[in-house]
Design a protein around this motif. Structure first.
Motif, PDB file in Angstrom:
ATOM      1  N   ASN A 294       0.824  -1.218   0.000  1.00 35.50           N
ATOM      2  CA  ASN A 294       0.000   0.000   0.000  1.00 35.50           C
ATOM      3  C   ASN A 294       0.859   1.271   0.000  1.00 35.50           C
ATOM      4  O   ASN A 294       0.552   2.235   0.699  1.00 35.50           O
ATOM      5  CB  ASN A 294      -0.956   0.000   1.198  1.00 35.50           C
ATOM      6  N   GLU A 295       1.924   1.250  -0.798  1.00 39.59           N
ATOM      7  CA  GLU A 295       2.823   2.403  -0.909  1.00 39.59           C
ATOM      8  C   GLU A 295       2.618   3.072  -2.265  1.00 39.59           C
ATOM      9  O   GLU A 295       3.478   3.072  -3.138  1.00 39.59           O
ATOM     10  CB  GLU A 295       4.275   1.955  -0.725  1.00 39.59           C
ATOM     11  N   LYS A 296       1.451   3.655  -2.432  1.00 33.16           N
ATOM     12  CA  LYS A 296       1.033   4.201  -3.721  1.00 33.16           C
ATOM     13  C   LYS A 296       1.894   5.384  -4.167  1.00 33.16           C
ATOM     14  O   LYS A 296       2.248   5.502  -5.342  1.00 33.16           O
ATOM     15  CB  LYS A 296      -0.436   4.625  -3.624  1.00 33.16           C
ATOM     16  N   THR A 297       2.249   6.261  -3.235  1.00 30.87           N
ATOM     17  CA  THR A 297       3.044   7.441  -3.582  1.00 30.87           C
ATOM     18  C   THR A 297       4.430   7.050  -4.087  1.00 30.87           C
ATOM     19  O   THR A 297       4.920   7.581  -5.090  1.00 30.87           O
ATOM     20  CB  THR A 297       3.179   8.375  -2.370  1.00 30.87           C
ATOM     21  N   ILE A 298       5.058   6.117  -3.388  1.00 31.80           N
ATOM     22  CA  ILE A 298       6.378   5.641  -3.818  1.00 31.80           C
ATOM     23  C   ILE A 298       6.280   4.959  -5.173  1.00 31.80           C
ATOM     24  O   ILE A 298       7.140   5.156  -6.055  1.00 31.80           O
ATOM     25  CB  ILE A 298       6.956   4.665  -2.774  1.00 31.80           C
ATOM     26  N   LEU A 299       5.226   4.187  -5.369  1.00 27.10           N
ATOM     27  CA  LEU A 299       5.019   3.491  -6.636  1.00 27.10           C
ATOM     28  C   LEU A 299       4.897   4.483  -7.784  1.00 27.10           C
ATOM     29  O   LEU A 299       5.550   4.329  -8.831  1.00 27.10           O
ATOM     30  CB  LEU A 299       3.765   2.618  -6.542  1.00 27.10           C
ATOM     31  N   GLN A 300       4.092   5.529  -7.611  1.00 23.17           N
ATOM     32  CA  GLN A 300       3.915   6.524  -8.661  1.00 23.17           C
ATOM     33  C   GLN A 300       5.220   7.260  -8.948  1.00 23.17           C
ATOM     34  O   GLN A 300       5.549   7.551 -10.109  1.00 23.17           O
ATOM     35  CB  GLN A 300       2.831   7.517  -8.252  1.00 23.17           C
ATOM     36  N   GLU A 301       5.965   7.559  -7.900  1.00 23.24           N
ATOM     37  CA  GLU A 301       7.230   8.272  -8.081  1.00 23.24           C
ATOM     38  C   GLU A 301       8.237   7.427  -8.861  1.00 23.24           C
ATOM     39  O   GLU A 301       8.963   7.932  -9.719  1.00 23.24           O
ATOM     40  CB  GLU A 301       7.807   8.659  -6.721  1.00 23.24           C
ATOM     41  N   LYS A 302       8.263   6.132  -8.566  1.00 24.63           N
ATOM     42  CA  LYS A 302       9.176   5.254  -9.295  1.00 24.63           C
ATOM     43  C   LYS A 302       8.778   5.139 -10.767  1.00 24.63           C
ATOM     44  O   LYS A 302       9.634   5.138 -11.659  1.00 24.63           O
ATOM     45  CB  LYS A 302       9.197   3.869  -8.644  1.00 24.63           C
ATOM     46  N   LEU A 303       7.481   5.060 -11.013  1.00 27.73           N
ATOM     47  CA  LEU A 303       7.011   4.978 -12.397  1.00 27.73           C
ATOM     48  C   LEU A 303       7.405   6.228 -13.185  1.00 27.73           C
ATOM     49  O   LEU A 303       7.758   6.161 -14.362  1.00 27.73           O
ATOM     50  CB  LEU A 303       5.492   4.782 -12.432  1.00 27.73           C
ATOM     51  N   LYS A 304       7.350   7.380 -12.525  1.00 29.30           N
ATOM     52  CA  LYS A 304       7.745   8.619 -13.182  1.00 29.30           C
ATOM     53  C   LYS A 304       9.236   8.605 -13.499  1.00 29.30           C
ATOM     54  O   LYS A 304       9.651   9.023 -14.593  1.00 29.30           O
ATOM     55  CB  LYS A 304       7.411   9.819 -12.290  1.00 29.30           C
ATOM     56  N   SER A 305      10.032   8.112 -12.577  1.00 28.88           N
ATOM     57  CA  SER A 305      11.474   8.017 -12.814  1.00 28.88           C
ATOM     58  C   SER A 305      11.770   7.067 -13.969  1.00 28.88           C
ATOM     59  O   SER A 305      12.626   7.331 -14.811  1.00 28.88           O
ATOM     60  CB  SER A 305      12.185   7.548 -11.543  1.00 28.88           C
ATOM     61  N   HIS A 425      -0.828   6.924 -13.029  1.00 24.69           N
ATOM     62  CA  HIS A 425      -0.420   7.065 -14.428  1.00 24.69           C
ATOM     63  C   HIS A 425       0.797   6.190 -14.695  1.00 24.69           C
ATOM     64  O   HIS A 425       1.727   6.149 -13.883  1.00 24.69           O
ATOM     65  CB  HIS A 425      -0.057   8.514 -14.755  1.00 24.69           C
ATOM     66  N   THR A 426       0.797   5.502 -15.816  1.00 21.79           N
ATOM     67  CA  THR A 426       2.000   4.794 -16.255  1.00 21.79           C
ATOM     68  C   THR A 426       2.589   5.421 -17.517  1.00 21.79           C
ATOM     69  O   THR A 426       3.695   5.083 -17.912  1.00 21.79           O
ATOM     70  CB  THR A 426       1.693   3.315 -16.572  1.00 21.79           C
ATOM     71  N   SER A 427       1.860   6.328 -18.142  1.00 18.93           N
ATOM     72  CA  SER A 427       2.234   6.849 -19.455  1.00 18.93           C
ATOM     73  C   SER A 427       2.776   8.271 -19.374  1.00 18.93           C
ATOM     74  O   SER A 427       2.962   8.840 -18.299  1.00 18.93           O
ATOM     75  CB  SER A 427       1.011   6.829 -20.384  1.00 18.93           C
ATOM     76  N   LEU A 428       2.974   8.846 -20.546  1.00 18.54           N
ATOM     77  CA  LEU A 428       3.473  10.213 -20.662  1.00 18.54           C
ATOM     78  C   LEU A 428       2.546  11.217 -19.982  1.00 18.54           C
ATOM     79  O   LEU A 428       2.972  12.300 -19.570  1.00 18.54           O
ATOM     80  CB  LEU A 428       3.628  10.571 -22.150  1.00 18.54           C
ATOM     81  N   ALA A 429       1.264  10.849 -19.834  1.00 21.88           N
ATOM     82  CA  ALA A 429       0.300  11.732 -19.165  1.00 21.88           C
ATOM     83  C   ALA A 429       0.695  12.012 -17.716  1.00 21.88           C
ATOM     84  O   ALA A 429       0.239  12.990 -17.127  1.00 21.88           O
ATOM     85  CB  ALA A 429      -1.088  11.091 -19.205  1.00 21.88           C
ATOM     86  N   LEU A 430       1.561  11.184 -17.175  1.00 19.11           N
ATOM     87  CA  LEU A 430       2.018  11.362 -15.800  1.00 19.11           C
ATOM     88  C   LEU A 430       2.649  12.743 -15.585  1.00 19.11           C
ATOM     89  O   LEU A 430       2.501  13.358 -14.535  1.00 19.11           O
ATOM     90  CB  LEU A 430       3.033  10.257 -15.479  1.00 19.11           C
ATOM     91  N   PHE A 431       3.335  13.241 -16.609  1.00 16.80           N
ATOM     92  CA  PHE A 431       4.036  14.518 -16.471  1.00 16.80           C
ATOM     93  C   PHE A 431       3.084  15.717 -16.474  1.00 16.80           C
ATOM     94  O   PHE A 431       3.469  16.816 -16.115  1.00 16.80           O
ATOM     95  CB  PHE A 431       5.056  14.672 -17.598  1.00 16.80           C
ATOM     96  N   PHE A 432       1.833  15.486 -16.902  1.00 11.89           N
ATOM     97  CA  PHE A 432       0.860  16.588 -16.975  1.00 11.89           C
ATOM     98  C   PHE A 432      -0.249  16.411 -15.950  1.00 11.89           C
ATOM     99  O   PHE A 432      -1.229  17.159 -15.965  1.00 11.89           O
ATOM    100  CB  PHE A 432       0.258  16.649 -18.377  1.00 11.89           C
ATOM    101  N   SER A 433      -0.094  15.403 -15.071  1.00 11.79           N
ATOM    102  CA  SER A 433      -1.172  15.106 -14.118  1.00 11.79           C
ATOM    103  C   SER A 433      -1.174  16.043 -12.921  1.00 11.79           C
ATOM    104  O   SER A 433      -2.181  16.205 -12.274  1.00 11.79           O
ATOM    105  CB  SER A 433      -1.046  13.659 -13.629  1.00 11.79           C
TER     106      SER A 433
END
Length: 436
Positions: A294-305, A425-433
């Motif tokens: 349940n570490e959603k924030t860390i997961l999203q940050e890693k996906l962005k990296s 987000h897993t895609s390029l849309a992550l940068f505009f979210s």
């Protein structure tokens, strides 16, 4: 705050291997194309595609399942069950791959007896394809089990680097000695080399201990794992069918010479998948670990990296292919340069595949395997129906366009559901979210 350097370091190791693998893959197919006649290179492309597809069928989705089960059971402090899962998955892969290889061989024996195929697809061709199919399935489950233990070099180096390198060196030697070799012999040689390297992986890892130690899995566990693997397996089979169905189906409608030019364009364009492939080496276990913790924030940050890393690599690659595509095709054979627009279509599809990130594996790791399967069946099932028509009326350019459109549609749907269900987000849309 998460250590970003550690993330990029992990990706860099995977991408360094995958990047070098991409270079060696290009060189391997280039040497094979220069070794064989145009017709034989087309036959090799068909055989290689059959082996990869049936290898996926043999794998039964168990390599993907291990990427989920190992981190999940370790997170639940049950490392013995994780090891038992790896033992069970490897044993089942071996049995299934033996059965599939036997069926391949039987098919070509029957086809040879009734003279169904041309002389190119004879019994020797069938033996070679069956052996390579078996070894590809086994090498994938071995690699997956090593990857989840963070032994990336041992997991990736043998197949991604050494396998290709040895094929190149052997073929260069045969060319130098003026030894004639055909498509079936090259496929069989590939299987023998992979067998040797897989044996080395087992010897230099703890896999040999996992295989012989006592299993702590109950029949209930095995039944649960089988059910989990079914949707993962069907998803990968449907996905692999579209990746390789073009090569298989067009063999019935298009001459081996034309198949050869399409195969060359396909192998050049598929280089664009390397950044995401490198990310997927890490993202499967990572997604499972953080999702079930349940570490959603860390997961999203890693996906962005990870996506930052993909974009850094993919943009120069696509520019290079667009400018020097004809020259790259010419390296395989001067007659292949006419496939430039085929190459551009495939390049665009793989570019979109990369910038949408690991959406499919996210769905599989988060318990939504059936959704990933339904998406794949819908888009790729339609593609399989359209492929023969496209090949008949438009040739290989029609196949390339359909393939690119399928990739785009499937990835859009999968990224949409990941965002809708999990808010990630897993895609390029992550940068505009604006989320991170």
């Amino acid at each position: 705050m998460m250590n970003i350097y550690k993330i990029f370091n992990g990706i860099s190791v995977a991408f360094l291997i995958k990047g070098l693998s991409g270079v060696l893959t290009f060189l391997m197919f280039l040497v094979i194309a220069r070794t064989l006649s145009i017709e034989e290179f087309g036959v090799f492309g068909v055989g290689f595609s059959i082996a990869i597809f049936t290898g996926v069928v043999s794998g039964h989705g168990l390599d993907t399942l291990i990427l989920r089960l190992w981190p999940e059971h370790n997170a639940k402090k049950n490392k013995f069950l994780a090891r038992s899962a790896a033992k069970w998955a490897t044993k089942k892969t071996f049995i299934t791959s033996l059965l599939v290889s036997f069926l391949i061989l039987l098919l070509f024996i029957i086809a040879g007896y009734f003279n169904i195929f041309t002389n190119y697809y004879n019994i020797n061709f069938g033996i070679s394809v069956a052996c390579l199919s078996l070894m590809l399935a086994l090498s994938e489950i071995i690699s997956a089990t090593l990857r989840v233990q963070n032994r990336l070099i041992l997991a990736l180096l043998p197949k991604d680097i050494l396998w290709r390198l040895f094929i190149i060196l052997i073929l260069l030697t045969t060319n130098y000695l003026n030894i004639k070799i055909n498509a079936s012999q090259i496929i069989f040689l590939s299987a023998l080399i992979l067998l040797t390297l897989s044996s080395i992986q087992i010897f230099f890892s703890n896999l040999k201990n996992i295989f012989i130690e006592k299993s702590y899995a109950t029949n209930k566990d095995k039944l649960s794992w089988s059910k989990l693997s079914e949707t993962m397996w069907l998803t990968t089979v449907v996905f692999a069918s579209t990746i390789h169905a073009d090569m298989l189906l067009i063999s019935f409608f298009i001459s081996p010479e034309t198949i050869a030019s399409y195969f060359a364009a396909l192998k050049i364009a598929s280089v664009l998948a390397l950044p995401l492939t490198a990310v997927n080496q890490l993202s499967g276990p990572m997604i499972s670990e953080h999702f079930y913790s349940n570490e959603k924030t860390i997961l999203q940050e890693k996906l962005k990296s990870y996506l930052n890393f993909c974009m850094l690599i993919i943009i120069p690659l696509i520019i290079f292919i667009m400018i020097y595509g004809r020259e790259l095709l010419y390296l395989f054979n001067p007659e292949y340069s006419d496939a430039y627009y085929v190459l551009l279509c495939l390049t665009f599809g793989y570019f979109f595949h990369c910038i949408t990130g690991p959406a499919s594996i996210f769905l599989q790791m988060s318990g939504k395997s059936s959704l990933a399967l339904k998406t794949s069946i819908t888009t790729q099932g339609a593609t399989l129906v359209i492929f023969p028509l496209a090949a008949s009326f438009f040739g290989i350019i029609g196949i390339a366009i359909i393939r690119a459109l399928e990739i785009i549609l499937r990835k859009l749907i999968q990224t949409y559901f990941v965002k809708k269900i999990f808010g990630i987000h897993t895609s390029l849309a992550l940068f505009f979210s604006g989320r991170i």
